[in-house]
Design a protein around this motif. Sequence first.
Motif, short mmCIF file in Angstrom:
data_model
loop_
_atom_site.label_atom_id
_atom_site.label_comp_id
_atom_site.label_asym_id
_atom_site.label_seq_id
_atom_site.Cartn_x
_atom_site.Cartn_y
_atom_site.Cartn_z
N VAL A 9 -6.91 51.64 72.80
CA VAL A 9 -6.24 51.98 74.06
C VAL A 9 -5.04 52.86 73.75
CG1 VAL A 9 -4.87 51.05 75.98
CG2 VAL A 9 -7.03 49.97 75.35
N PHE A 10 -4.28 52.51 72.73
CA PHE A 10 -3.16 53.34 72.30
C PHE A 10 -3.67 54.73 71.92
CE2 PHE A 10 -0.48 55.13 69.01
CZ PHE A 10 0.77 55.09 69.60
N ALA A 11 -4.79 54.78 71.18
CA ALA A 11 -5.35 56.06 70.75
C ALA A 11 -5.79 56.91 71.94
CB ALA A 11 -6.51 55.84 69.79
N VAL A 12 -6.41 56.28 72.93
CA VAL A 12 -6.86 57.01 74.12
C VAL A 12 -5.66 57.56 74.88
CG1 VAL A 12 -7.96 56.74 76.39
CG2 VAL A 12 -9.05 55.79 74.35
N PHE A 21 -1.23 66.83 78.22
CA PHE A 21 0.17 67.14 78.49
C PHE A 21 0.84 67.93 77.38
CE2 PHE A 21 -0.98 63.33 80.83
CZ PHE A 21 -0.68 63.74 82.11
N GLU A 22 0.07 68.26 76.34
CA GLU A 22 0.55 69.07 75.22
C GLU A 22 1.80 68.50 74.55
OE1 GLU A 22 0.80 73.08 76.74
OE2 GLU A 22 -1.38 73.19 76.99
N ILE A 23 1.85 67.17 74.45
CA ILE A 23 2.93 66.50 73.73
C ILE A 23 2.62 66.64 72.24
CG2 ILE A 23 4.11 64.30 73.34
CD1 ILE A 23 4.41 65.36 76.24
N PRO A 24 3.56 67.07 71.42
CA PRO A 24 3.29 67.17 69.98
C PRO A 24 2.85 65.81 69.41
CG PRO A 24 5.35 68.26 70.53
CD PRO A 24 4.91 67.51 71.76
N SER A 25 1.81 65.82 68.60
CA SER A 25 1.25 64.57 68.09
C SER A 25 2.25 63.75 67.29
CB SER A 25 -0.01 64.84 67.26
OG SER A 25 0.29 65.68 66.18
N ASP A 26 3.23 64.39 66.66
CA ASP A 26 4.23 63.63 65.90
C ASP A 26 5.19 62.86 66.81
OD1 ASP A 26 5.41 66.08 66.69
OD2 ASP A 26 6.84 66.00 65.05
N GLU A 27 5.20 63.17 68.11
CA GLU A 27 6.04 62.43 69.06
C GLU A 27 5.31 61.24 69.68
OE1 GLU A 27 8.03 64.87 71.95
OE2 GLU A 27 8.43 66.44 70.47
N VAL A 28 4.00 61.17 69.45
CA VAL A 28 3.19 60.09 70.02
C VAL A 28 3.22 58.92 69.05
CG1 VAL A 28 0.87 59.45 70.79
CG2 VAL A 28 1.74 61.74 71.24
N ARG A 29 4.15 58.01 69.32
CA ARG A 29 4.32 56.81 68.49
C ARG A 29 4.66 55.64 69.40
NH1 ARG A 29 8.41 60.14 68.32
NH2 ARG A 29 10.51 59.39 68.55
N GLU A 30 4.44 54.44 68.93
CA GLU A 30 4.62 53.25 69.76
C GLU A 30 6.03 53.13 70.34
OE1 GLU A 30 3.19 49.56 68.24
OE2 GLU A 30 1.40 50.49 67.43
N SER A 31 7.03 53.54 69.60
CA SER A 31 8.41 53.37 70.04
C SER A 31 8.90 54.46 70.99
CB SER A 31 9.34 53.32 68.82
OG SER A 31 9.26 54.55 68.11
N ALA A 32 8.06 55.46 71.27
CA ALA A 32 8.48 56.58 72.12
C ALA A 32 8.57 56.14 73.58
CB ALA A 32 7.50 57.73 71.97
N PRO A 33 9.71 56.34 74.23
CA PRO A 33 9.82 56.03 75.66
C PRO A 33 8.95 57.00 76.47
CG PRO A 33 11.99 56.24 74.65
CD PRO A 33 10.99 56.75 73.66
N LEU A 69 5.61 53.75 74.77
CA LEU A 69 4.18 54.00 74.70
C LEU A 69 3.44 52.76 74.21
CD1 LEU A 69 1.73 55.80 74.88
CD2 LEU A 69 2.41 56.86 72.72
N GLY A 70 3.98 52.08 73.22
CA GLY A 70 3.34 50.87 72.70
C GLY A 70 3.29 49.77 73.74
#
Length: 83
Positions: A9-12, A21-33, A69-70
């Motif tokens: 689910v997190f991966a999806v 949304f073209e969010i950089p993949s390095d910003e996609v982490r569990e702690s990201a608001p 995100l997490g």
Amino acid sequence: MTTFTPESVFAVIGELLVEKFEIPSDEVRESAPLGELLTDSLMIVEMAIAVHETLGVKVEEEELRGCTLGQFAEAVEARRAGR
């Protein structure tokens, strides 16, 4: 219906953020608001629609603004599992 694990689910959701949304993949982490990743109200609405269409879970806009995100992925998974 496909069953997703919390990790998938997190991966999806992460894939939606990167591809739609073209969010950089390095910003996609569990702690990201999510409120910082989805920077305007249109993005919030579009994400709510995308989650509903992709994962079959209806979410409110406020949920997307008020958690990481997490946390969001865990909440979506809990709804999918009927918890």
